[in-house]
Motif scaffolding. Structure first.
Motif, PDB file in Angstrom:
ATOM      1  N   VAL A   1       0.808  -1.124  -0.023  1.00  0.00           N
ATOM      2  CA  VAL A   1       0.157   0.078   0.069  1.00  0.00           C
ATOM      3  C   VAL A   1       1.008   1.286  -0.293  1.00  0.00           C
ATOM      4  O   VAL A   1       1.838   1.185   0.754  1.00  0.00           O
ATOM      5  CB  VAL A   1      -1.046  -0.028   1.164  1.00  0.00           C
ATOM      6  CG1 VAL A   1      -1.803   1.263   1.453  1.00  0.00           C
ATOM      7  CG2 VAL A   1      -1.923  -1.286   1.111  1.00  0.00           C
ATOM      8  N   LEU A   2       0.439   2.187  -0.779  1.00  0.00           N
ATOM      9  CA  LEU A   2       1.390   3.412  -0.949  1.00  0.00           C
ATOM     10  C   LEU A   2       1.325   4.091   0.393  1.00  0.00           C
ATOM     11  O   LEU A   2       0.507   4.312   1.221  1.00  0.00           O
ATOM     12  CB  LEU A   2       1.036   4.489  -1.957  1.00  0.00           C
ATOM     13  CG  LEU A   2       0.786   4.058  -3.441  1.00  0.00           C
ATOM     14  CD1 LEU A   2       0.692   5.262  -4.369  1.00  0.00           C
ATOM     15  CD2 LEU A   2       2.310   3.409  -3.819  1.00  0.00           C
ATOM     16  N   SER A   3       2.530   4.724   0.722  1.00  0.00           N
ATOM     17  CA  SER A   3       2.743   5.631   1.816  1.00  0.00           C
ATOM     18  C   SER A   3       2.063   6.770   1.548  1.00  0.00           C
ATOM     19  O   SER A   3       1.960   7.246   0.504  1.00  0.00           O
ATOM     20  CB  SER A   3       4.162   5.632   2.319  1.00  0.00           C
ATOM     21  OG  SER A   3       4.904   6.519   1.230  1.00  0.00           O
ATOM     22  N   PHE A   4       1.970   7.659   2.750  1.00  0.00           N
ATOM     23  CA  PHE A   4       1.250   9.033   2.684  1.00  0.00           C
ATOM     24  C   PHE A   4       2.305   9.784   1.479  1.00  0.00           C
ATOM     25  O   PHE A   4       2.016  10.741   0.990  1.00  0.00           O
ATOM     26  CB  PHE A   4       1.175   9.645   4.023  1.00  0.00           C
ATOM     27  CG  PHE A   4      -0.134   8.925   4.795  1.00  0.00           C
ATOM     28  CD1 PHE A   4      -0.775   8.153   4.270  1.00  0.00           C
ATOM     29  CD2 PHE A   4      -0.360   9.588   6.041  1.00  0.00           C
ATOM     30  CE1 PHE A   4      -2.111   7.763   4.798  1.00  0.00           C
ATOM     31  CE2 PHE A   4      -1.410   8.887   6.729  1.00  0.00           C
ATOM     32  CZ  PHE A   4      -2.131   8.189   6.170  1.00  0.00           C
TER      33      PHE A   4
ATOM     34  N   ARG B   1      -6.970  -2.390 -17.763  1.00  0.00           N
ATOM     35  CA  ARG B   1      -5.547  -2.245 -17.826  1.00  0.00           C
ATOM     36  C   ARG B   1      -5.037  -1.298 -16.765  1.00  0.00           C
ATOM     37  O   ARG B   1      -5.806  -0.289 -16.763  1.00  0.00           O
ATOM     38  CB  ARG B   1      -4.870  -1.724 -19.118  1.00  0.00           C
ATOM     39  CG  ARG B   1      -3.748  -1.584 -19.297  1.00  0.00           C
ATOM     40  CD  ARG B   1      -3.457  -1.168 -20.850  1.00  0.00           C
ATOM     41  NE  ARG B   1      -1.989  -0.985 -21.032  1.00  0.00           N
ATOM     42  CZ  ARG B   1      -1.661  -0.565 -22.135  1.00  0.00           C
ATOM     43  NH1 ARG B   1      -2.330  -0.456 -23.284  1.00  0.00           N
ATOM     44  NH2 ARG B   1      -0.262  -0.585 -22.641  1.00  0.00           N
ATOM     45  N   GLU B   2      -4.118  -1.697 -16.028  1.00  0.00           N
ATOM     46  CA  GLU B   2      -3.475  -0.645 -15.184  1.00  0.00           C
ATOM     47  C   GLU B   2      -1.960  -0.257 -15.273  1.00  0.00           C
ATOM     48  O   GLU B   2      -1.359  -1.002 -15.943  1.00  0.00           O
ATOM     49  CB  GLU B   2      -3.616  -1.196 -13.669  1.00  0.00           C
ATOM     50  CG  GLU B   2      -4.929  -1.519 -13.296  1.00  0.00           C
ATOM     51  CD  GLU B   2      -5.350  -2.282 -11.858  1.00  0.00           C
ATOM     52  OE1 GLU B   2      -4.205  -2.621 -11.464  1.00  0.00           O
ATOM     53  OE2 GLU B   2      -6.140  -2.119 -11.203  1.00  0.00           O
ATOM     54  N   TRP B   3      -1.637   1.073 -14.890  1.00  0.00           N
ATOM     55  CA  TRP B   3      -0.348   1.517 -14.975  1.00  0.00           C
ATOM     56  C   TRP B   3       0.258   1.454 -13.660  1.00  0.00           C
ATOM     57  O   TRP B   3      -0.039   2.110 -12.603  1.00  0.00           O
ATOM     58  CB  TRP B   3      -0.275   2.743 -15.555  1.00  0.00           C
ATOM     59  CG  TRP B   3      -1.177   2.717 -17.053  1.00  0.00           C
ATOM     60  CD1 TRP B   3      -2.536   2.790 -17.178  1.00  0.00           C
ATOM     61  CD2 TRP B   3      -0.957   2.472 -18.231  1.00  0.00           C
ATOM     62  NE1 TRP B   3      -2.872   2.708 -18.368  1.00  0.00           N
ATOM     63  CE2 TRP B   3      -1.683   2.587 -19.235  1.00  0.00           C
ATOM     64  CE3 TRP B   3       0.611   2.228 -18.721  1.00  0.00           C
ATOM     65  CZ2 TRP B   3      -1.499   2.431 -20.431  1.00  0.00           C
ATOM     66  CZ3 TRP B   3       0.741   2.111 -19.974  1.00  0.00           C
ATOM     67  CH2 TRP B   3      -0.249   2.120 -21.077  1.00  0.00           C
ATOM     68  N   ASP B   4       1.558   0.739 -13.721  1.00  0.00           N
ATOM     69  CA  ASP B   4       2.094   0.386 -12.229  1.00  0.00           C
ATOM     70  C   ASP B   4       3.054   1.786 -11.927  1.00  0.00           C
ATOM     71  O   ASP B   4       3.975   2.052 -12.729  1.00  0.00           O
ATOM     72  CB  ASP B   4       3.044  -0.693 -12.524  1.00  0.00           C
ATOM     73  CG  ASP B   4       3.970  -1.132 -11.063  1.00  0.00           C
ATOM     74  OD1 ASP B   4       3.428  -0.692 -10.215  1.00  0.00           O
ATOM     75  OD2 ASP B   4       4.807  -1.781 -11.198  1.00  0.00           O
ATOM     76  N   LEU B   5       2.669   2.645 -11.083  1.00  0.00           N
ATOM     77  CA  LEU B   5       3.319   3.562 -10.633  1.00  0.00           C
ATOM     78  C   LEU B   5       4.194   3.487  -9.264  1.00  0.00           C
ATOM     79  O   LEU B   5       5.158   3.982  -9.131  1.00  0.00           O
ATOM     80  CB  LEU B   5       2.549   4.936 -10.092  1.00  0.00           C
ATOM     81  CG  LEU B   5       1.718   5.228 -11.551  1.00  0.00           C
ATOM     82  CD1 LEU B   5       0.494   6.169 -10.803  1.00  0.00           C
ATOM     83  CD2 LEU B   5       2.433   5.945 -12.461  1.00  0.00           C
ATOM     84  N   LYS B   6       3.798   2.275  -8.695  1.00  0.00           N
ATOM     85  CA  LYS B   6       4.502   1.935  -7.439  1.00  0.00           C
ATOM     86  C   LYS B   6       5.911   1.432  -7.610  1.00  0.00           C
ATOM     87  O   LYS B   6       6.870   1.957  -6.878  1.00  0.00           O
ATOM     88  CB  LYS B   6       3.662   0.766  -6.558  1.00  0.00           C
ATOM     89  CG  LYS B   6       4.329   0.446  -5.339  1.00  0.00           C
ATOM     90  CD  LYS B   6       3.713  -0.475  -4.487  1.00  0.00           C
ATOM     91  CE  LYS B   6       3.934  -1.933  -5.289  1.00  0.00           C
ATOM     92  NZ  LYS B   6       2.811  -2.905  -5.481  1.00  0.00           N
ATOM     93  N   THR B   7       6.211   0.770  -8.724  1.00  0.00           N
ATOM     94  CA  THR B   7       7.454   0.157  -8.889  1.00  0.00           C
ATOM     95  C   THR B   7       8.364   1.140  -9.224  1.00  0.00           C
ATOM     96  O   THR B   7       9.507   1.349  -8.853  1.00  0.00           O
ATOM     97  CB  THR B   7       7.414  -0.982 -10.108  1.00  0.00           C
ATOM     98  OG1 THR B   7       6.480  -2.056  -9.550  1.00  0.00           O
ATOM     99  CG2 THR B   7       8.742  -1.633 -10.224  1.00  0.00           C
ATOM    100  N   PRO B   8       7.997   2.230 -10.056  1.00  0.00           N
ATOM    101  CA  PRO B   8       8.888   3.209 -10.532  1.00  0.00           C
ATOM    102  C   PRO B   8       9.287   4.161  -9.219  1.00  0.00           C
ATOM    103  O   PRO B   8      10.149   4.644  -9.141  1.00  0.00           O
ATOM    104  CB  PRO B   8       8.440   4.022 -11.666  1.00  0.00           C
ATOM    105  CG  PRO B   8       7.204   3.265 -11.790  1.00  0.00           C
ATOM    106  CD  PRO B   8       7.083   2.089 -11.160  1.00  0.00           C
TER     107      PRO B   8
END
Ligand code: SAM
Length: 330
Positions: free
Chosen positions: A45-48, A279-286
């Motif tokens: 889960v993304l942090s603040f 379809r989703e675009w992964d932002l967490k990895t970058p």
């Protein structure tokens, strides 16, 4: 400020829904199974800080509205801290929250203090028995208490009450909910049931349309349409006698995709350009691999270039979204 964020169909993206958690303390029948779903592991889960960074990059491209949602956003610990970070983000002019309201009794004050200025509370029935039937929780009094607490803060306006309209259930609720809009300073809005339920029971004939609800209300109280913003999802009406406002969000019977200016960020850091995306675009990895703001901007522009023209609910061969509402962030 960099160039605006525009999709391939010329729609400028101004609005972002941020899911802060996929977990929820309700189990609404049109959304989640009784036993819940498999939750996203906490470290996914993304942090603040990660959310705020993405919002800052998007705001520099013209995104002005940020709505926090979930799952149930108020179950995310320390949510007011995120509100404070986002309300201090340059370019974010409209920060709002969608909640089931059950924790608002204690959180409305801290959220307003942190900078929250608008809230939508979901409420499908004013009868204790029927509320428990639809949400699978006996929590109507707490939701009404949460709404009253929100009402104590004049900074928090408008307060909207959202009701998902399901055929065979909601017809009976309409008069009491319309009366709520007349009695209290709440804009009551009816939202058509969409094929986003995890149990996949949605059928077109279970959609109670905004038009049908309007006809029920007008038997008793005539309505007059109020002009709405072009990008607005809701058609707005006032009671002709001046007593309050009602709205209809009709994604199934009157799709508003051509004016859609929204994108969504899931709790696990995936960008979705439509509720019905496959379809989703992964932002967490970058984000976690050290991408620069420029790299994130390029990725966001590329994803938005692929924003779907429209959902295809009413077309033959419609394929459901790759995740259900609570996992996307409604
Ligand atoms: N837990 C918060 C709440 O209850 O508002 C925020 C998340 S909830 C998924 C956001 C909104 O989506 C709620 O108003 C909910 O009623 C609505 N919703 C959930 N499933 C839906 C469906 N299948 N069709 C239409 N609206 C739905």
């Amino acid at each position: 400020m960099t160039a605006p964020l525009v999709d391939a169909w010329g729609r400028e993206i101004k609005s972002l829904r941020v899911s802060v958690t996929d977990r929820c303390n309700f189990r609404c029948r049109y959304c989640m199974p009784a036993e819940g779903l498999e939750w996203v592991p906490r470290d996914e889960v993304l942090s603040f800080e990660e959310i705020t960074r993405l919002v800052r990059v998007l705001a520099a491209m013209g995104v002005e509205e940020v709505r926090l949602t979930g799952g149930e956003p108020l179950v995310r610990r320390d949510l007011p801290a995120l509100v404070e970070m986002l309300s201090a983000t340059p370019g974010v002019t409209d920060l709002s929250l969608t909640t089931n309201g059950v924790l608002l009794d204690r959180l409305a004050g801290p959220l307003v203090e942190a900078g929250l200025r608008r809230a939508n509370v979901s409420l499908d029935s004013l009868s204790h028995v029927r509320f428990a039937e639809i949400t699978r929780r006996d929590a109507l009094d707490r939701v009404l208490g949460g709404l009253e607490e929100a009402e104590r803060y004049p900074e928090l306006r408008p307060i909207k009450v959202n009701c998902v309209a399901v055929k065979g259930f909601t017809e009976e609720e309409v008069p009491a909910l319309a009366e709520l809009a007349r009695r209290r300073p709440y804009v009551v809005r009816f939202i058509e049931f969409m094929p986003l339920d995890a149990d996949e029971v949605w059928r077109e004939d279970e959609v109670l349309t905004g038009g049908e609800i309007r006809a029920i209300i007008e038997q008793r109280w005539p309505l007059e349409e109020i002009p709405a913003k072009a990008s607005s999802t809701a058609r707005r009406f006032r009671f002709a006698d001046g007593a309050g406002e009602i709205g209809f969000v009709n994604p199934v019977s009157e799709p508003f995709c051509s004016a859609c200016d929204r994108i969504r960020l899931t709790a696990d850091g995936q960008l979705r350009t439509c509720l019905f995306s496959r379809r989703e675009w992964d932002l967490k990895t970058p984000l976690r691999e050290g991408a620069s703001d420029d790299e994130l901007e390029r990725l966001l522009r590329w994803a938005v270039q692929h924003k779907e023209l429209k959902h295809r609910i009413n077309e033959p061969g419609f394929v459901r979204a790759s995740r259900s509402m609570s996992q996307i962030g409604g």
